[in-house]
Design a protein around this motif. Sequence first.
Motif, short mmCIF file in Angstrom:
data_model
loop_
_atom_site.label_atom_id
_atom_site.label_comp_id
_atom_site.label_asym_id
_atom_site.label_seq_id
_atom_site.Cartn_x
_atom_site.Cartn_y
_atom_site.Cartn_z
N LYS A 100 0.24 8.47 -4.88
CA LYS A 100 0.51 8.20 -6.30
C LYS A 100 1.54 7.09 -6.44
O LYS A 100 1.37 6.18 -7.28
CB LYS A 100 1.02 9.46 -7.00
CG LYS A 100 -0.03 10.51 -7.24
CD LYS A 100 0.60 11.71 -7.92
CE LYS A 100 -0.36 12.85 -8.06
NZ LYS A 100 0.27 14.03 -8.68
N ILE A 101 2.59 7.15 -5.64
CA ILE A 101 3.64 6.13 -5.70
C ILE A 101 3.06 4.77 -5.32
O ILE A 101 3.34 3.76 -5.98
CB ILE A 101 4.83 6.52 -4.80
CG1 ILE A 101 5.54 7.74 -5.39
CG2 ILE A 101 5.79 5.34 -4.61
CD1 ILE A 101 6.54 8.39 -4.44
N PHE A 102 2.25 4.73 -4.28
CA PHE A 102 1.64 3.46 -3.88
C PHE A 102 0.78 2.89 -4.99
O PHE A 102 0.87 1.70 -5.33
CB PHE A 102 0.80 3.63 -2.60
CG PHE A 102 0.08 2.37 -2.22
CD1 PHE A 102 0.73 1.37 -1.52
CD2 PHE A 102 -1.24 2.17 -2.59
CE1 PHE A 102 0.09 0.19 -1.19
CE2 PHE A 102 -1.90 1.00 -2.26
CZ PHE A 102 -1.24 0.01 -1.56
N LEU A 103 -0.07 3.72 -5.60
CA LEU A 103 -0.95 3.24 -6.66
C LEU A 103 -0.15 2.77 -7.88
O LEU A 103 -0.52 1.78 -8.52
CB LEU A 103 -1.94 4.33 -7.07
CG LEU A 103 -3.01 4.67 -6.04
CD1 LEU A 103 -3.85 5.85 -6.50
CD2 LEU A 103 -3.88 3.46 -5.74
N GLN A 104 0.95 3.43 -8.18
CA GLN A 104 1.80 2.99 -9.29
C GLN A 104 2.45 1.64 -8.98
O GLN A 104 2.50 0.76 -9.84
CB GLN A 104 2.86 4.04 -9.60
CG GLN A 104 2.29 5.29 -10.23
CD GLN A 104 3.27 6.43 -10.29
OE1 GLN A 104 4.35 6.40 -9.71
NE2 GLN A 104 2.90 7.48 -11.02
N ARG A 105 2.91 1.47 -7.75
CA ARG A 105 3.53 0.20 -7.37
C ARG A 105 2.49 -0.93 -7.37
O ARG A 105 2.78 -2.04 -7.81
CB ARG A 105 4.18 0.32 -6.00
CG ARG A 105 5.40 1.24 -6.02
CD ARG A 105 6.01 1.41 -4.66
NE ARG A 105 6.73 0.19 -4.31
CZ ARG A 105 7.18 -0.07 -3.09
NH1 ARG A 105 6.96 0.77 -2.12
NH2 ARG A 105 7.83 -1.19 -2.85
N LEU A 106 1.30 -0.63 -6.90
CA LEU A 106 0.22 -1.61 -6.90
C LEU A 106 -0.13 -2.00 -8.34
O LEU A 106 -0.27 -3.18 -8.65
CB LEU A 106 -1.01 -1.06 -6.18
CG LEU A 106 -2.25 -1.95 -6.19
CD1 LEU A 106 -1.98 -3.27 -5.47
CD2 LEU A 106 -3.42 -1.21 -5.55
N GLY A 107 -0.25 -1.02 -9.21
CA GLY A 107 -0.56 -1.29 -10.60
C GLY A 107 0.50 -2.15 -11.27
O GLY A 107 0.18 -3.08 -12.02
N LYS A 108 1.75 -1.85 -10.97
CA LYS A 108 2.85 -2.65 -11.53
C LYS A 108 2.77 -4.08 -11.03
O LYS A 108 2.96 -5.03 -11.79
CB LYS A 108 4.19 -2.02 -11.17
CG LYS A 108 5.37 -2.75 -11.74
CD LYS A 108 6.68 -2.07 -11.39
CE LYS A 108 7.83 -2.88 -11.96
NZ LYS A 108 9.12 -2.39 -11.53
N ARG A 109 2.47 -4.26 -9.76
CA ARG A 109 2.36 -5.60 -9.17
C ARG A 109 1.23 -6.39 -9.84
O ARG A 109 1.39 -7.55 -10.20
CB ARG A 109 2.10 -5.47 -7.67
CG ARG A 109 1.76 -6.75 -6.96
CD ARG A 109 2.99 -7.42 -6.43
NE ARG A 109 2.59 -8.46 -5.48
CZ ARG A 109 2.88 -9.74 -5.67
NH1 ARG A 109 3.59 -10.12 -6.70
NH2 ARG A 109 2.50 -10.64 -4.79
N ILE A 110 0.09 -5.75 -10.04
CA ILE A 110 -1.04 -6.41 -10.68
C ILE A 110 -0.70 -6.77 -12.12
O ILE A 110 -0.99 -7.88 -12.58
CB ILE A 110 -2.31 -5.53 -10.58
CG1 ILE A 110 -2.77 -5.46 -9.12
CG2 ILE A 110 -3.42 -6.06 -11.49
CD1 ILE A 110 -3.83 -4.42 -8.84
N SER A 111 -0.05 -5.87 -12.81
CA SER A 111 0.36 -6.13 -14.19
C SER A 111 1.31 -7.32 -14.26
O SER A 111 1.17 -8.20 -15.12
CB SER A 111 1.02 -4.89 -14.78
OG SER A 111 1.49 -5.14 -16.08
#
Length: 88
Positions: A20-31
């Motif tokens: 979950k933490i990885f996916l949140q960090r990835l999403g933030k990076r893409i945003s």
Amino acid sequence: MSEINFTIRPYLDMVIEQDKIFLQRLGKRISELRLRYKLTKVQLAFEINTSESNIRRIEKGQINVGIITLNKIAEVFNISLSELVRFD
């Protein structure tokens, strides 16, 4: 059987939390990249042939993104896949 499930449950919870933490960090990076490139969610979705709702879910870290989609996103931003998943 229930003993086995009971003993590995804390480990599974930890792994799931790390995901979950990885996916949140990835999403933030893409945003962040999308905003830096001044793209709307609709524009990014069009570029990678998906829906705006998928972009929204990706940026919120709500879905596990496939490697092909990640590669398409990296191409839009003219960066490598490894750069996309680097969270410095």
